[in-house]
Design a protein around this motif. Structure first.
Motif, PDB file in Angstrom:
ATOM      1  N   TYR A 202       0.823  -1.215   0.000  1.00 37.86           N
ATOM      2  CA  TYR A 202       0.000   0.000   0.000  1.00 37.86           C
ATOM      3  C   TYR A 202       0.857   1.266   0.000  1.00 37.86           C
ATOM      4  CZ  TYR A 202       0.865   0.611   5.040  1.00 37.86           C
ATOM      5  OH  TYR A 202       1.448   0.819   6.273  1.00 37.86           O
ATOM      6  N   CYS A 205       1.475   2.649  -3.472  1.00 42.13           N
ATOM      7  CA  CYS A 205       0.273   2.880  -4.284  1.00 42.13           C
ATOM      8  C   CYS A 205      -0.178   4.329  -4.133  1.00 42.13           C
ATOM      9  CB  CYS A 205      -0.831   1.917  -3.855  1.00 42.13           C
ATOM     10  SG  CYS A 205      -2.323   2.017  -4.861  1.00 42.13           S
ATOM     11  N   TRP A 208      -4.011   4.872  -3.507  1.00 43.89           N
ATOM     12  CA  TRP A 208      -4.392   4.549  -2.129  1.00 43.89           C
ATOM     13  C   TRP A 208      -3.962   5.659  -1.187  1.00 43.89           C
ATOM     14  CZ3 TRP A 208      -2.041   4.196   2.568  1.00 43.89           C
ATOM     15  CH2 TRP A 208      -2.763   3.575   3.590  1.00 43.89           C
ATOM     16  N   LEU A 306      -4.694  -4.702  -2.675  1.00 38.35           N
ATOM     17  CA  LEU A 306      -3.398  -4.504  -2.041  1.00 38.35           C
ATOM     18  C   LEU A 306      -2.995  -5.655  -1.124  1.00 38.35           C
ATOM     19  CD1 LEU A 306      -3.647  -0.692  -1.280  1.00 38.35           C
ATOM     20  CD2 LEU A 306      -2.554  -1.836  -3.205  1.00 38.35           C
ATOM     21  N   LEU A 436      -1.213  -3.739 -10.462  1.00 43.59           N
ATOM     22  CA  LEU A 436      -1.299  -2.425  -9.834  1.00 43.59           C
ATOM     23  C   LEU A 436      -1.861  -1.354 -10.760  1.00 43.59           C
ATOM     24  CD1 LEU A 436       1.908  -2.260  -7.629  1.00 43.59           C
ATOM     25  CD2 LEU A 436      -0.394  -2.937  -7.041  1.00 43.59           C
ATOM     26  N   CYS A 439      -3.302   1.494  -9.066  1.00 47.74           N
ATOM     27  CA  CYS A 439      -2.402   2.435  -8.398  1.00 47.74           C
ATOM     28  C   CYS A 439      -1.810   3.472  -9.340  1.00 47.74           C
ATOM     29  CB  CYS A 439      -1.263   1.665  -7.715  1.00 47.74           C
ATOM     30  SG  CYS A 439      -1.788   0.714  -6.280  1.00 47.74           S
ATOM     31  N   ALA A 450       5.930   0.201  -8.619  1.00 49.14           N
ATOM     32  CA  ALA A 450       4.730  -0.450  -9.136  1.00 49.14           C
ATOM     33  C   ALA A 450       5.043  -1.243 -10.395  1.00 49.14           C
ATOM     34  CB  ALA A 450       3.651   0.599  -9.422  1.00 49.14           C
TER      35      ALA A 450
END
Length: 467
Positions: A202, A205, A208, A306, A436, A439, A450
């Motif tokens: 996380y 990301c 997020w 995640l 991802l 993200c 990522a």
């Protein structure tokens, strides 16, 4: 003259007793409320009971665990706020003894008068593991060893284990290792970087990070504007003897002091817990449940994505053992991380998901909710998965999951005992979508971390797609 003095004394005594109309007496409580959201002592969650199950005709082949850090001291910011309680302590005592406005019982007031900031509230000890946290880690390790002696041997000459943590200085993993082997240095520990994409996905990301605070805080603010929290502010202000409504910040500091002290010393009552009724403690617990529900749980779809790398790691370890029992797979895989990563994984696994969504407006309807951070992500919380190889050819391999050492009842499993083939079918769709893309930032550009994860995830997913 003596008669007048006696009358005056009795009059003052009666008026004092009358003024001290109390709501309750926490010091006399035989059954105090112990569930303090993410600051709950693991001692109360585990409750001294071992619930690991024997599986007939099957042998445990690997233990995989993700655990949060044990009971520790507050952060620097929390410590600063709790030191301010000394001012409120003096005001509360004055409200009761001079102004006769308070509604705490004498024993609770005396306990509060004797309170002083604990040694654990020193700034230099911020987030350091406490003795209770040390004990919880060592006892958790010993219970696992007692239940899986064939895998977790105290003899460290031929060990085969994996240990990773996001913060080796915090100490939980070291005391866990000592609980297993009697020596904190018995096995090497891999301390991962802040940008690690297995334990702390996380943190890499952007979506997020940019969205989680706003959504979770907004829902908490809406709850604080509702009836339950406003009543709490009014009742606590009145109980402590204030003629005005004190702000939420000192009340939250009192709550933190209550739950930290209870977690540090599980056999004692914290004087600050006397500030709250049981129902008010439930309201504060829900407030924090609500926050993490949106920050790391089912409140946002991204949270389930995640947790997929941790699920993938567990499944790949089990798959390698299935393919080759004589492989170099470790007997135990042990990861130590924060509660966000644990909650992300639980969300990916669909554990403790309620039929209705937690919101700022359905507190009463969610009294029996499954999403309770007190039981899911207390101090020292953990998720354990165990792979079993079964002796008979017609009996497939099995997997069992334990949350805080309690058996997880998965749909499609037999009282918590899951067929390995069923789990592969159940989670393959999740793993195939483990990327991802969610993200990526507004320009469609992923971070370097990522991109790296996308490559790794593609490799891992191929293993399951080919099965």
């Amino acid at each position: 003259m003596k008669m007048n003095a006696c009358v005056l004394f009795l009059t003052l005594l009666i008026s004092h007793v009358y003024a001290r109309d109390v709501d309750f007496c926490f010091a006399d409580e035989d059954d105090p409320y112990l569930y303090m959201a993410t600051k709950t002592a693991y001692h109360f969650v585990h409750a001294g009971k071992t619930r690991f199950q024997d599986v007939p005709n099957c042998r445990a082949k690997q233990v995989w665990m993700l655990a949060t850090h044990g009971t520790r001291c507050p952060s620097e910011a929390e410590t600063i706020e709790m030191h301010k309680l000394t001012e409120f302590q003096s005001q509360i005592i004055n409200n009761h003894e001079v102004r006769n406005n308070g509604h705490m019982c004498n024993r609770d007031l005396e306990n509060l008068k004797r309170w002083k900031p604990d040694e654990y509230l020193a700034i230099q000890r911020a987030e350091v593991l406490t003795p209770q946290g040390v004990e919880d880690m060592k006892l958790l390790a010993r219970r696992l060893q007692s239940n899986f002696p064939q895998l977790l041997q105290p003899d460290t000459e031929h060990i085969n284990y994996t240990f990773k943590t996001t913060d080796v200085r915090e100490g939980s993993i070291g005391w866990f290792i000592e609980g297993l082997f009697g020596n904190r240095e018995a096995v090497p520990v891999d301390e991962v970087s802040r940008n690690d994409t297995l334990l702390s996905l996380y943190k890499t990301c952007n979506v997020w990070d940019n969205d989680s605070g706003n959504v979770s805080v907004e829902e908490v603010i809406a709850f604080e504007e509702g009836t339950q929290f406003r009543n709490l502010i009014q009742n606590v202000s009145r109980r402590l003897g204030f003629l005005y409504y004190i702000s939420k910040e000192p009340i939250l500091a009192m709550y933190d002091m209550c739950r930290y002290e209870k977690a540090w010393t599980v056999t004692k009552l914290s004087p600050w817990c006397a500030v709250f009724s049981k129902e008010e403690l439930r309201v504060l617990e829900y407030r924090e449940d609500l926050y993490y529900y949106y920050k790391a749980g089912y409140g946002r779809e991204i949270n389930a994505h995640l947790g997929c790398t941790l699920l993938q790691d567990m499944m790949n370890h089990f798959w390698k053992l299935e393919q080759n029992e004589d492989s170099n797979e470790p007997n135990g895989v042990f990861y130590f991380d924060d509660i966000i990563s644990l909650q992300n994984l639980l969300t990916t696994l669909n554990i403790n998901k309620d039929h209705a969504q937690l919101t700022a407006f359905n507190y009463n309807d969610m009294a029996k909710r499954k999403w309770r951070t007190s039981f899911m992500s207390s101090f020292g919380a953990n998720l354990v998965a165990v792979l079993y190889r079964c002796d008979t050819s017609d009996q497939p391999n099995k997997v069992m999951f334990y949350l805080a050492e309690k058996l997880v009842m998965f749909d499609g499993c037999d009282v918590g005992l899951c067929d390995w083939e069923y789990l592969k079918q159940r989670f393959n769709p999740v793993l195939k979508q483990c990327d991802l893309n969610v993200c990526w930032n507004g320009n469609g550009v992923a971070t370097f971390a990522a991109n790296l994860v996308l490559v790794l995830l593609s490799c891992f997913t191929l293993v399951f797609v080919r099965k």
